[in-house]
Scaffold this active site. Structure first.
Site: not given
Length: 434
Positions: A138, A198, A244
């Protein structure tokens, strides 16, 4: 295929040769011009390290990195998700320097992006891990706050890495990767099935040209510029505040501590810099969500043309769906499907096929000329929103979502709503008249 090869093939990066300070100055320069990749040849305090930013700061750069046209990104990513490509046998790593128990700030520039709280952060850090139950690798992006010496604090969103971590007794062994081809970054940013790798998705995006290697049994791109061999411990510390995707301060949380045992670097490595809250951050967050939204909308409205999560909407909270409208109810159905496909989205605007969903001026023009609020806006109250939206009710996490139908009214003559072009304006060359 790695970051260096991409830069060599493109040849159009903005190269800065003057020394820049990773505290404020480097991020400011990267944010000042997002039109092309930017290379920092001299990073103050780090004579053997270079910085690189803005690899995917425009949709054209993103498409070019994948070797497709601008409107082919969704198709390329959808194909890679549907048919990930198995990796060839591991190759020897390209790393030249290994430091054990490193004081990270001595070896790698860890930027301070914003001045109010002055936290040092890796915003380009990709965590590679092997699921102990399935053996599937992952990759996922997670910001890392530097906490001195060889320690970081990771913001672990409740997705696949969090699931693996919660199922692991004791600490979790990981590799943290920085400085890879944008195809790997896009794959790592994708909400992918836990059964899929991925790295295999990235290999499909690169047409089988991704070389991998292993570090203590964890597969990573062999061409990575920097790899940290690390352990995510069960200890927790305060992480944040951090600016963010919304370009506002995210709140602090108790998050896991990461202990770095070994630092691997290529010779004269490029340290990848992603300025939080800027366009590149938005693209890496939003663009990987668009294929999933497109697929879900397509199941409802087969004539969907494109889906865009808009930078002005943080590439997360607002989106535009382009359809070839066949009947009156299509826009509302398309909007509801899009909201279901990306539950973090708060507003979706539906436009006709003659409006570019990635062009905010065209979208606003469609809203101005084809939409009436009392007729064409649908609100959905008390819906669960995104934690990145500072306007939501923090106690309940709910908000109101809305669908804007900016398509030509079904009962009107479409000719009344078409933009009239200036004859030959797109073909004539002004330089011929100088």
């Amino acid at each position: 295929m790695g970051l260096r090869q991409l830069l060599a093939d493109r040849g159009d990066a903005t190269v800065l040769t003057e020394s820049v300070d990773p505290r404020f100055e480097l991020p400011a320069l990267a944010a000042a011009d997002e039109s092309a990749p930017m290379v920092f040849e001299e990073v103050a305090g780090y004579p053997d390290v270079r910085g690189v930013s803005n690899l995917v700061s425009t949709r054209d750069l993103l498409a070019d990195a994948l070797g497709v046209e601008r409107d082919g990104v969704i198709g390329a990513m959808s194909a890679a998700m549907d048919q990930p490509r198995a990796l060839d046998d591991s190759v020897s790593p390209r790393f030249d320097a290994v430091v054990t128990d490193p004081d990270l700030d001595e070896h790698i520039p860890i930027p301070v992006f914003y001045d109010e709280h002055e936290r040092q952060y890796f915003a380009s850090s990709i965590v590679a891990v092997e699921d102990p139950e399935t053996g599937v690798g992952n990759l996922s992006f997670h910001r890392m706050m530097y906490d001195g010496g060889d320690e970081l604090v990771v913001r672990m969103v409740e997705r696949h890495l969090h699931d693996i971590y919660s199922r692991t007794d004791g600490p979790l062994e990981v590799a943290i990767v920085m400085g890879v081809h944008p195809a790997v970054e896009l794959a790592a940013a994708t909400s992918f099935s836990p059964e899929m790798s991925e790295l295999e998705m990235a290999n499909a995006l690169l047409d089988g040209d991704l070389a991998v290697t292993e570090i203590d049994g964890i597969r990573v791109p062999a061409d990575a510029e920097v790899v940290l061999r690390a352990t995510i411990t069960k200890e927790r510390r305060e992480e944040g505040p951090f600016v963010d995707l919304s370009r506002t301060w995210d709140r602090t949380r108790e998050q896991p501590v990461v202990s770095v045992s070994d630092l691997y670097m290529r010779e004269d490595p490029y340290v990848r810099i992603i300025v939080p809250g800027r366009t590149e951050h938005a693209h890496l967050m939003g663009v990987p969500q668009e294929p999933r939204i497109y697929t879900i909308v397509e199941n409802t409205i087969p004539t969907v043309q494109s889906v865009v999560l808009t930078p002005g909407g943080c590439s997360w909270l607002h989106g535009v769906v382009q359809i070839d409208k066949r009947q009156a109810g299509d826009p509302k159905n398309a909007g509801m499907a899009a909201l279901a496909g990306h539950p973090s989205m708060k507003k979706v605007t539906v436009v006709d096929a003659d409006v570019d969903p990635a062009d905010p001026q065209q979208v606003e023009w469609a809203e101005a000329t084809r939409m009436q609020p009392d007729r064409d806006i649908t609100t959905i109250e008390h819906a669960k929103g995104s934690s990145l939206d500072p306007s939501q009710d923090y106690e309940t996490g709910v908000l109101t979502k809305w669908i804007v139908d900016a398509t030509i009214p079904a009962d009107r003559d479409p000719a009344d709503f078409r933009e009239v072009p200036v004859p030959e304006a797109d073909e004539i060359d002004v330089d011929d008249y100088r």
